[in-house]
Structures are given as C-alpha cells and as structure tokens.
Motif scaffolding. Structure first.
Motif, short mmCIF file in Angstrom:
data_model
loop_
_atom_site.label_atom_id
_atom_site.label_comp_id
_atom_site.label_asym_id
_atom_site.label_seq_id
_atom_site.Cartn_x
_atom_site.Cartn_y
_atom_site.Cartn_z
N GLN A 146 0.82 -1.21 0.00
CA GLN A 146 0.00 0.00 0.00
C GLN A 146 0.86 1.26 0.00
N GLU A 200 -4.25 -2.43 -1.91
CA GLU A 200 -4.74 -1.10 -2.31
C GLU A 200 -3.91 -0.54 -3.48
N THR A 250 -4.61 0.91 -6.25
CA THR A 250 -5.04 2.11 -6.97
C THR A 250 -5.44 3.25 -6.03
N VAL A 251 -5.08 3.15 -4.74
CA VAL A 251 -5.47 4.20 -3.80
C VAL A 251 -4.74 5.50 -4.13
N LYS A 253 -5.33 4.79 -12.79
CA LYS A 253 -6.11 3.66 -12.28
C LYS A 253 -6.51 2.73 -13.42
N TYR A 291 -6.01 -9.50 -4.25
CA TYR A 291 -6.22 -8.05 -4.32
C TYR A 291 -7.02 -7.58 -3.12
N THR A 292 -6.54 -6.54 -2.44
CA THR A 292 -7.34 -5.91 -1.40
C THR A 292 -7.60 -4.46 -1.79
N SER A 293 -8.79 -3.98 -1.45
CA SER A 293 -9.14 -2.60 -1.77
C SER A 293 -10.38 -2.19 -1.00
N HIS A 294 -10.51 -0.88 -0.80
CA HIS A 294 -11.75 -0.31 -0.28
C HIS A 294 -12.62 0.23 -1.42
N HIS A 295 -12.13 0.11 -2.65
CA HIS A 295 -12.92 0.51 -3.82
C HIS A 295 -13.79 -0.68 -4.24
N GLU A 329 -14.76 -1.16 -7.92
CA GLU A 329 -13.61 -1.68 -8.67
C GLU A 329 -13.47 -3.18 -8.44
#
Length: 247
Positions: A83, A160, A162-163, A170, A189-193, A196
C-alpha cells in the motif's frame, strides 16, 4: 494455487487474534479479492502469505511451496505491491527498477530490456531517468507495480494498488493487471474501492474480525443479500455501518 488451513495470527501484546483459524483456497489464474473494514485482518493475512511475518498457528502453501520448508523458493514465486510506496525517492525510475530486478537475480541486457518494456507498457518510458520524488502518485503506483512483476511471479499480492491515483493511472493499472492475469498470474487483491473489486475480481471474500464471513462470485453475493444492488450494499449489510477507525 493457494491453500490456507486454520491460519491464525496473534501479535505480541495483543488481546485478540488478528486472523482466526482462516481457511481458504484460491485457484490458479484467479483474481481473488480480500475485502473488509479497517483492522479486519486483510493486511495481516497478506503479510503471512508473503512470508513477511510468521503465523501463530496453522499452515499455507503457494504453488505447493510452504513457508516452513521452501521459504526462499516461495519468495521467488510471489510479487508484492504494498500500500505504501516501496521506492527510493532520490533514485530514478530506471535505477529503482534495476535495483529491485537485481534482487531477484535478473541482470544484464535481459533486465534492461524488461525494465524498458514495462515502462513503455505503462506509459512511463520518457520518465525512465527522472527521480521518483518528482513523480505524481499515479506514476509512483505504476513504478511500484513494475518493481513487483519484473521476475514474472506466479502469484501477485496487491494491497490497495489504486489508492490515491488519478482515473487515467487507475485504468492503466487495472488493464495491465488483467493482461498479467490472462498470461497466467494469480492475483490476490485488497481494496476499499468496492465497485472496482466488483468489476475486477472473479471471486471475493469479505473478512471481519479476522474471520471470513462470506465468499463467492460478486454477482452471486449480491443476489444472495435481500435489497443489495452492488457489492458495497453486501459489504455494509454484513459488516455494519459503524466506523472502523483503526491505528
């Protein structure tokens, strides 16, 4: 590609386990999303699978390799996009990538060609000899990604990825990851989006308090929750709307 069996982690001095007897299978060439609130255990799980920290109990294997018996081979098998930017700010993009590539045993014209090919592919060729501390966030993210894939890993961990990047960066990152996956790379893959993740992942698991509370294909998970129209609705129904501030 990845087999996880009763994997747990408790940090020294902590009252509770960060990851609790977690079981999971990730298939070869799958894009698998790990989703969860802050402090849910996602980063701890990736750190264990990346051999950065040792599990408290349980086991896992990646492409048949275990942490206990094949630590060095396992590290050669994976790539990690953290990240935080893992780059030397006063070195150029090329110098950074040459350094990281050499750590994986790459050298000479082969390494030079790989670096230029990836820089070209991600729109960074004309910035090869510019220092990283002059780059935008999106440019740094793309160099970070290249550093993790020069050695052609079988499994790529993305925390993350693409944060904090512009829409164009992106899009380029996601499209490049899809190409890598089509060429055989398994992606975690981990993300808050969540929008996405819904579009990008073949399957996802939602983690909370160190446990997997649900897993499956995004469309199937949306259909399984009454009133859910997207993955974000599923996420909020299962994890709640309370703030998860975490330090």
């Amino acid at each position: 590609m990845i087999e996880i069996c009763n994997l747990s982690k408790k940090y020294k001095g902590a009252e509770n386990l960060s990851v609790k007897e977690l079981n999971l299978t990730v298939n070869n060439q799958e894009i698998f999303g790990l989703l969860g609130p802050n402090g849910a255990g996602k980063t701890t799980l990736i750190a264990m699978l990346s051999s950065l920290i040792q599990p408290t109990s349980g086991s896992f294997s990646i492409n048949g390799l275990t942490f206990q018996q094949h630590k060095n081979k396992l590290k050669q098998t994976i790539g990690i996009v953290p990240q935080e930017y893992a780059l030397y700010p006063t070195l150029t993009a090329y110098e950074n990538l040459h350094y990281f590539g050499s750590m994986y045993g790459l050298h000479g014209e082969h390494l030079k060609s790989l670096i230029h090919t990836h820089l070209e592919h991600l729109g960074l060729a004309k910035f090869a000899n510019k220092r990283i501390n002059t780059f935008s966030g999106g440019m740094k993210r793309r160099v970070n990604l290249i550093a993790s894939i020069l050695h052609d890993p079988k499994v790529l961990f993305l925390d993350e990825p693409t944060v904090g990047v512009d829409v164009q960066s992106k899009n380029v990152i996601i499209e490049h990851l899809k190409e890598l996956n089509n060429d055989g790379t398994t992606i975690i893959y981990t993300s808050h989006h969540l929008n996405e993740a819904e579009a990008f992942c073949h399957r996802v698991a939602i983690i909370d308090h160190g446990n997997i509370i649900v897993k499956g294909e995004p469309k199937a998970l949306i259909a399984s929750q009454e009133g859910a129209h997207n993955l974000e609705d599923v996420f909020l129904q299962l994890t709640g709307k309370a703030l998860r501030d975490h330090a």
